[in-house]
Design a protein around this motif. Structure first.
Motif, PDB file in Angstrom:
ATOM      1  N   ARG A 131       0.843  -1.203   0.000  1.00 49.42           N
ATOM      2  CA  ARG A 131       0.000   0.000   0.000  1.00 49.42           C
ATOM      3  C   ARG A 131       0.872   1.245   0.000  1.00 49.42           C
ATOM      4  NH1 ARG A 131      -4.707   0.090   4.124  1.00 49.42           N
ATOM      5  NH2 ARG A 131      -5.231  -1.595   2.731  1.00 49.42           N
ATOM      6  N   ASN A 132       1.936   1.256   0.808  1.00 48.27           N
ATOM      7  CA  ASN A 132       2.844   2.407   0.846  1.00 48.27           C
ATOM      8  C   ASN A 132       3.519   2.614  -0.509  1.00 48.27           C
ATOM      9  OD1 ASN A 132       2.223   2.951   3.507  1.00 48.27           O
ATOM     10  ND2 ASN A 132       4.016   1.883   4.321  1.00 48.27           N
ATOM     11  N   GLN A 133       3.900   1.534  -1.149  1.00 50.58           N
ATOM     12  CA  GLN A 133       4.514   1.644  -2.480  1.00 50.58           C
ATOM     13  C   GLN A 133       3.548   2.276  -3.469  1.00 50.58           C
ATOM     14  OE1 GLN A 133       5.592  -2.490  -3.012  1.00 50.58           O
ATOM     15  NE2 GLN A 133       7.759  -2.029  -2.730  1.00 50.58           N
ATOM     16  N   PHE A 134       2.292   1.857  -3.428  1.00 50.34           N
ATOM     17  CA  PHE A 134       1.312   2.426  -4.353  1.00 50.34           C
ATOM     18  C   PHE A 134       1.022   3.883  -4.026  1.00 50.34           C
ATOM     19  CE2 PHE A 134       0.359  -2.053  -5.322  1.00 50.34           C
ATOM     20  CZ  PHE A 134       0.469  -1.983  -6.699  1.00 50.34           C
ATOM     21  N   GLU A 135       1.034   4.245  -2.758  1.00 48.01           N
ATOM     22  CA  GLU A 135       0.835   5.642  -2.379  1.00 48.01           C
ATOM     23  C   GLU A 135       1.995   6.498  -2.881  1.00 48.01           C
ATOM     24  OE1 GLU A 135       0.135   5.682   1.837  1.00 48.01           O
ATOM     25  OE2 GLU A 135      -1.849   4.771   1.621  1.00 48.01           O
ATOM     26  N   GLU A 136       3.218   5.994  -2.762  1.00 49.48           N
ATOM     27  CA  GLU A 136       4.383   6.725  -3.269  1.00 49.48           C
ATOM     28  C   GLU A 136       4.315   6.865  -4.788  1.00 49.48           C
ATOM     29  OE1 GLU A 136       6.804   8.335  -1.470  1.00 49.48           O
ATOM     30  OE2 GLU A 136       5.442   7.853   0.186  1.00 49.48           O
ATOM     31  N   ARG A 137       3.908   5.821  -5.461  1.00 49.22           N
ATOM     32  CA  ARG A 137       3.751   5.885  -6.925  1.00 49.22           C
ATOM     33  C   ARG A 137       2.708   6.923  -7.304  1.00 49.22           C
ATOM     34  NH1 ARG A 137       3.579  -0.626  -8.121  1.00 49.22           N
ATOM     35  NH2 ARG A 137       5.772  -1.025  -7.640  1.00 49.22           N
ATOM     36  N   ALA A 138       1.612   6.953  -6.557  1.00 46.27           N
ATOM     37  CA  ALA A 138       0.541   7.914  -6.838  1.00 46.27           C
ATOM     38  C   ALA A 138       1.047   9.348  -6.692  1.00 46.27           C
ATOM     39  CB  ALA A 138      -0.650   7.666  -5.918  1.00 46.27           C
ATOM     40  N   LYS A 139       1.933   9.611  -5.734  1.00 49.67           N
ATOM     41  CA  LYS A 139       2.495  10.949  -5.557  1.00 49.67           C
ATOM     42  C   LYS A 139       3.268  11.384  -6.801  1.00 49.67           C
ATOM     43  CE  LYS A 139       2.934  10.713  -0.543  1.00 49.67           C
ATOM     44  NZ  LYS A 139       3.884  10.638   0.579  1.00 49.67           N
ATOM     45  N   VAL A 140       4.013  10.453  -7.374  1.00 40.78           N
ATOM     46  CA  VAL A 140       4.776  10.775  -8.582  1.00 40.78           C
ATOM     47  C   VAL A 140       3.825  11.046  -9.743  1.00 40.78           C
ATOM     48  CG1 VAL A 140       6.438   9.900 -10.276  1.00 40.78           C
ATOM     49  CG2 VAL A 140       6.816   9.503  -7.831  1.00 40.78           C
ATOM     50  N   VAL A 141       2.833  10.196  -9.908  1.00 36.04           N
ATOM     51  CA  VAL A 141       1.884  10.374 -11.010  1.00 36.04           C
ATOM     52  C   VAL A 141       1.114  11.686 -10.844  1.00 36.04           C
ATOM     53  CG1 VAL A 141      -0.165   9.412 -12.138  1.00 36.04           C
ATOM     54  CG2 VAL A 141       1.707   7.900 -11.468  1.00 36.04           C
ATOM     55  N   LYS A 142       0.721  12.014  -9.622  1.00 34.80           N
ATOM     56  CA  LYS A 142       0.022  13.277  -9.370  1.00 34.80           C
ATOM     57  C   LYS A 142       0.911  14.469  -9.725  1.00 34.80           C
ATOM     58  CE  LYS A 142      -3.079  11.711  -5.707  1.00 34.80           C
ATOM     59  NZ  LYS A 142      -3.390  11.817  -4.272  1.00 34.80           N
ATOM     60  N   ALA A 143       2.198  14.361  -9.427  1.00 28.61           N
ATOM     61  CA  ALA A 143       3.120  15.455  -9.762  1.00 28.61           C
ATOM     62  C   ALA A 143       3.205  15.660 -11.267  1.00 28.61           C
ATOM     63  CB  ALA A 143       4.507  15.168  -9.184  1.00 28.61           C
ATOM     64  N   LEU A 144       3.023  14.604 -12.017  1.00 27.90           N
ATOM     65  CA  LEU A 144       3.081  14.694 -13.477  1.00 27.90           C
ATOM     66  C   LEU A 144       1.764  15.177 -14.083  1.00 27.90           C
ATOM     67  CD1 LEU A 144       4.900  11.320 -14.209  1.00 27.90           C
ATOM     68  CD2 LEU A 144       5.896  13.604 -14.333  1.00 27.90           C
ATOM     69  N   ALA A 145       0.713  15.172 -13.303  1.00 28.37           N
ATOM     70  CA  ALA A 145      -0.639  15.370 -13.826  1.00 28.37           C
ATOM     71  C   ALA A 145      -1.016  16.842 -14.011  1.00 28.37           C
ATOM     72  CB  ALA A 145      -1.651  14.664 -12.931  1.00 28.37           C
ATOM     73  N   HIS A 146      -0.196  17.571 -14.728  1.00 35.58           N
ATOM     74  CA  HIS A 146      -0.532  18.958 -15.073  1.00 35.58           C
ATOM     75  C   HIS A 146       0.180  19.308 -16.376  1.00 35.58           C
ATOM     76  CE1 HIS A 146      -0.880  23.279 -14.972  1.00 35.58           C
ATOM     77  NE2 HIS A 146      -1.822  23.117 -14.057  1.00 35.58           N
ATOM     78  N   PRO A 147      -0.542  19.888 -17.332  1.00 42.73           N
ATOM     79  CA  PRO A 147       0.078  20.189 -18.631  1.00 42.73           C
ATOM     80  C   PRO A 147       1.336  21.051 -18.538  1.00 42.73           C
ATOM     81  CG  PRO A 147      -2.296  20.487 -18.752  1.00 42.73           C
ATOM     82  CD  PRO A 147      -1.961  20.228 -17.309  1.00 42.73           C
ATOM     83  N   SER A 148       1.358  22.039 -17.657  1.00 44.98           N
ATOM     84  CA  SER A 148       2.546  22.894 -17.536  1.00 44.98           C
ATOM     85  C   SER A 148       3.739  22.108 -17.017  1.00 44.98           C
ATOM     86  CB  SER A 148       2.274  24.081 -16.615  1.00 44.98           C
ATOM     87  OG  SER A 148       1.317  24.940 -17.201  1.00 44.98           O
ATOM     88  N   ARG A 149       3.489  21.221 -16.056  1.00 38.61           N
ATOM     89  CA  ARG A 149       4.597  20.418 -15.528  1.00 38.61           C
ATOM     90  C   ARG A 149       5.096  19.439 -16.588  1.00 38.61           C
ATOM     91  NH1 ARG A 149       1.503  21.001 -10.451  1.00 38.61           N
ATOM     92  NH2 ARG A 149       0.494  18.983 -10.720  1.00 38.61           N
ATOM     93  N   LEU A 150       4.191  18.866 -17.360  1.00 37.65           N
ATOM     94  CA  LEU A 150       4.615  17.973 -18.444  1.00 37.65           C
ATOM     95  C   LEU A 150       5.455  18.732 -19.467  1.00 37.65           C
ATOM     96  CD1 LEU A 150       1.367  15.883 -19.037  1.00 37.65           C
ATOM     97  CD2 LEU A 150       3.484  15.129 -17.934  1.00 37.65           C
ATOM     98  N   LEU A 151       5.056  19.946 -19.776  1.00 39.04           N
ATOM     99  CA  LEU A 151       5.804  20.775 -20.718  1.00 39.04           C
ATOM    100  C   LEU A 151       7.205  21.079 -20.181  1.00 39.04           C
ATOM    101  CD1 LEU A 151       5.807  22.375 -23.367  1.00 39.04           C
ATOM    102  CD2 LEU A 151       4.700  24.245 -22.139  1.00 39.04           C
ATOM    103  N   MET A 152       7.279  21.402 -18.900  1.00 38.80           N
ATOM    104  CA  MET A 152       8.589  21.678 -18.308  1.00 38.80           C
ATOM    105  C   MET A 152       9.472  20.435 -18.300  1.00 38.80           C
ATOM    106  SD  MET A 152       7.934  24.404 -15.226  1.00 38.80           S
ATOM    107  CE  MET A 152       6.355  23.870 -14.603  1.00 38.80           C
ATOM    108  N   ILE A 153       8.901  19.292 -17.996  1.00 31.99           N
ATOM    109  CA  ILE A 153       9.675  18.044 -18.014  1.00 31.99           C
ATOM    110  C   ILE A 153      10.184  17.765 -19.419  1.00 31.99           C
ATOM    111  CG2 ILE A 153       9.532  15.533 -17.775  1.00 31.99           C
ATOM    112  CD1 ILE A 153       7.554  16.091 -15.434  1.00 31.99           C
TER     113      ILE A 153
END
Length: 101
Positions: free
Chosen positions: A8-30
């Protein structure tokens, strides 16, 4: 049960990364950072937001472990901490392409 907590902790950590990616401006910057290090001012110009908004987006990416910063005088430069995040972009493109067919 301990394994369930670890999983469960692993999936929560993964979700944090995916949430950080979940914005068009952040994707553009990456995407831009995939070409090399950039200062905040360059990323601001790229996304067209004010400095405060860009800094907040970069803080989200930094907290998720996606980018790292390097302060040089008054400028702060960012680069990808883990370029393998770009593999995720390729996966997303595959999903989008499969959805078109």
């Amino acid at each position: 049960m301990q394994t369930d907590i670890v999983t469960r902790n692993q999936f929560e950590e993964r979700a944090k990364v995916v949430k950080a990616l979940a914005h068009p401006s952040r994707l553009l910057m990456i995407d831009e950072l995939s070409r090399g290090e950039r200062c905040v001012c360059e990323l601001r110009d790229l996304v067209g937001h004010d400095m405060s908004t860009v800094s907040k987006h970069l803080a989200v990416l930094r907290k998720a472990g996606i980018v790292i910063d390097d302060k040089r005088g008054k400028q702060t430069y960012y680069r990808l901490k883990v370029p393998c995040v770009l593999n995720f972009f390729q996966c997303i493109e595959s999903v989008l392409e499969a959805d078109r067919t």
